[in-house]
Design an enzyme around this catalytic site. Structure first.
Site, short mmCIF file in Angstrom:
data_model
loop_
_atom_site.label_atom_id
_atom_site.label_comp_id
_atom_site.label_asym_id
_atom_site.label_seq_id
_atom_site.Cartn_x
_atom_site.Cartn_y
_atom_site.Cartn_z
N GLU A 35 0.82 -1.21 0.00
CA GLU A 35 0.00 0.00 0.00
C GLU A 35 0.85 1.26 0.00
O GLU A 35 0.56 2.22 -0.73
CB GLU A 35 -0.95 -0.01 1.21
CG GLU A 35 -1.94 -1.16 1.20
CD GLU A 35 -1.36 -2.47 1.73
OE1 GLU A 35 -2.03 -3.50 1.62
OE2 GLU A 35 -0.22 -2.46 2.26
N SER A 36 1.91 1.28 0.79
CA SER A 36 2.77 2.47 0.80
C SER A 36 3.56 2.56 -0.50
O SER A 36 3.85 3.66 -0.99
CB SER A 36 3.69 2.48 2.01
OG SER A 36 4.50 1.32 2.06
N ARG A 167 -1.68 -13.30 -0.65
CA ARG A 167 -0.59 -13.88 0.15
C ARG A 167 -1.21 -15.06 0.91
O ARG A 167 -1.67 -14.94 2.04
CB ARG A 167 -0.02 -12.86 1.15
CG ARG A 167 0.54 -11.60 0.52
CD ARG A 167 1.83 -11.87 -0.22
NE ARG A 167 2.45 -10.62 -0.67
CZ ARG A 167 2.20 -10.02 -1.82
NH1 ARG A 167 1.31 -10.57 -2.64
NH2 ARG A 167 2.80 -8.90 -2.15
N GLY A 230 1.40 -9.04 -20.74
CA GLY A 230 0.66 -7.79 -20.87
C GLY A 230 -0.53 -7.74 -19.92
O GLY A 230 -0.56 -8.47 -18.92
N ALA A 256 6.49 -4.67 -8.65
CA ALA A 256 6.04 -4.30 -9.99
C ALA A 256 4.53 -4.13 -10.05
O ALA A 256 4.02 -3.23 -10.72
CB ALA A 256 6.49 -5.35 -11.00
N GLY A 257 3.79 -5.00 -9.35
CA GLY A 257 2.33 -4.89 -9.34
C GLY A 257 1.86 -3.61 -8.68
O GLY A 257 0.87 -3.00 -9.11
N ASP A 258 2.56 -3.18 -7.62
CA ASP A 258 2.20 -1.93 -6.96
C ASP A 258 2.48 -0.75 -7.89
O ASP A 258 1.73 0.23 -7.93
CB ASP A 258 3.00 -1.77 -5.67
CG ASP A 258 2.86 -2.98 -4.75
OD1 ASP A 258 1.78 -3.59 -4.74
OD2 ASP A 258 3.85 -3.32 -4.07
N ASP A 294 11.72 -2.15 -3.53
CA ASP A 294 10.29 -2.07 -3.82
C ASP A 294 9.87 -0.74 -4.43
O ASP A 294 8.97 -0.68 -5.26
CB ASP A 294 9.49 -2.30 -2.53
CG ASP A 294 9.47 -3.76 -2.12
OD1 ASP A 294 10.34 -4.51 -2.56
OD2 ASP A 294 8.58 -4.14 -1.34
#
Length: 317
Positions: A35-36, A167, A230, A256-258, A294
């Site tokens: 989240e951060s 998770r 993609g 990467a997803g964040d 991150d």
């Protein structure tokens, strides 16, 4: 406030050498949390973001607050807990294709987050509320905090963005994980699962089936991430696919997803077409994988502009 998010951030320790962590003698200390990471990604692009959480009343907790504040994220809703520690996790870089993460977050300060820590006025001022599937898995009180935040968002016409960020080890059972994930997805306006997360929720299906299922649950926009291939997108009016950007060498895939979520959400805030927003998300996701850490690879606005529109005549030194 453009976006408010809530969840746990931790101290990240990474060995200075690759290979099994038992051989590591020295570690670098960084900070991470889905989240951060997301909030910092948007702040670097010029948006106003706020983060709700709890940290231990310890040196690591102070370091986290100081760092995230320094990145331009509002931390006025972050509380320090004298009775619980700040969470820690280790990132083991065994080789270029084998990155393992080990968490030490049981009974951390963030896991004590509860609905009494959620301020209605703070969420009500935002355009979007961003939540992930990590936070409700930390404890029952965190789950209640997520439910309260969503009720506040609904009552105040704040759009809800849900990134499942599964998770599985945090959950007591697969059945509980699926129940809560689907419950949150049904309340969300925008849902951003990966292909494997969609399969976890609905079984092995084609991407179009996942998109249809989540739209039927109530989402306005479904973003289905397919890794280096993609990203698919679905609304009731349109659907499509945007290819990922090629990366010559992945240094660190974590985060990467964040980065994608921050890039895509920035596109929504800018009011650009959904396909362009997905493209921006793909670009930032790719940029994050090129840097160790991150948040270290999250770009500022001018950097993402250069990445998307490279100037071959640039001879700046």
């Amino acid at each position: 406030m453009d976006v408010v998010t809530l969840g746990e951030s931790m101290i990240l320790l990474t060995p200075e050498s690759n290979g099994p962590m038992r051989y590591a003698a020295t570690f670098s200390r960084k900070i991470g949390g889905a989240e951060s990471n997301f909030a910092i990604g948007l702040a670097r692009l010029g948006f106003k973001t706020g983060w709700i959480s709890k940290v231990g009343d310890d040196e690591f907790g102070r370091a986290i607050i100081s760092f995230i504040r320094g990145e331009g994220v509002d931390v006025s809703q972050v509380k320090s807990d004298r009775n619980a520690p700040t969470g820690i996790y280790f990132k083991e870089l065994r080789n270029r294709t084998d990155v393992r993460v080990q968490y030490y977050r049981n009974e951390s300060a963030a896991s004590t987050l509860s609905k009494t820590d959620i301020c209605e006025e703070y969420i009500a001022q935002a355009s979007y509320l961003h939540i992930t599937g990590i936070t409700p898995a930390l404890s029952e009180s965190c789950y209640e905090a997520i439910k309260k935040s969503m009720i506040i968002a609904k009552n105040n016409e704040v759009k809800i963005i849900f990134d499942p960020n599964l998770r599985e080890k945090l959950w007591t059972s697969k059945e509980k994980a699926k129940q809560v994930m689907l419950e949150i997805a049904a309340q969300a306006d925008i849902v951003l699962p990966g292909l494997s997360e969609a399969a976890y929720l609905f079984g092995e299906e084609e991407p179009e089936v996942y998109g249809s299922n989540l739209l039927e649950l109530g989402a306005e926009i479904v973003i289905l991430k397919a890794g280096k291939k993609g990203t698919y997108y679905f609304t009731k009016e349109q659907s499509g696919f945007v290819a990922s950007f090629p990366v010559d060498q992945v240094i660190d895939p974590v985060g990467a997803g964040d980065g994608f979520a921050a890039g895509f959400t920035s596109g929504l805030l800018d009011g650009i077409a959904i396909e362009e927003a997905v493209k921006r998300g793909n670009a930032i996701g790719a940029m994050v994988t090129m840097v160790n850490g991150d948040v270290e690879g999250l770009p500022e606005k001018n950097e993402i502009d250069r990445f998307l529109k490279p100037n071959n005549d640039d001879v700046s030194r």
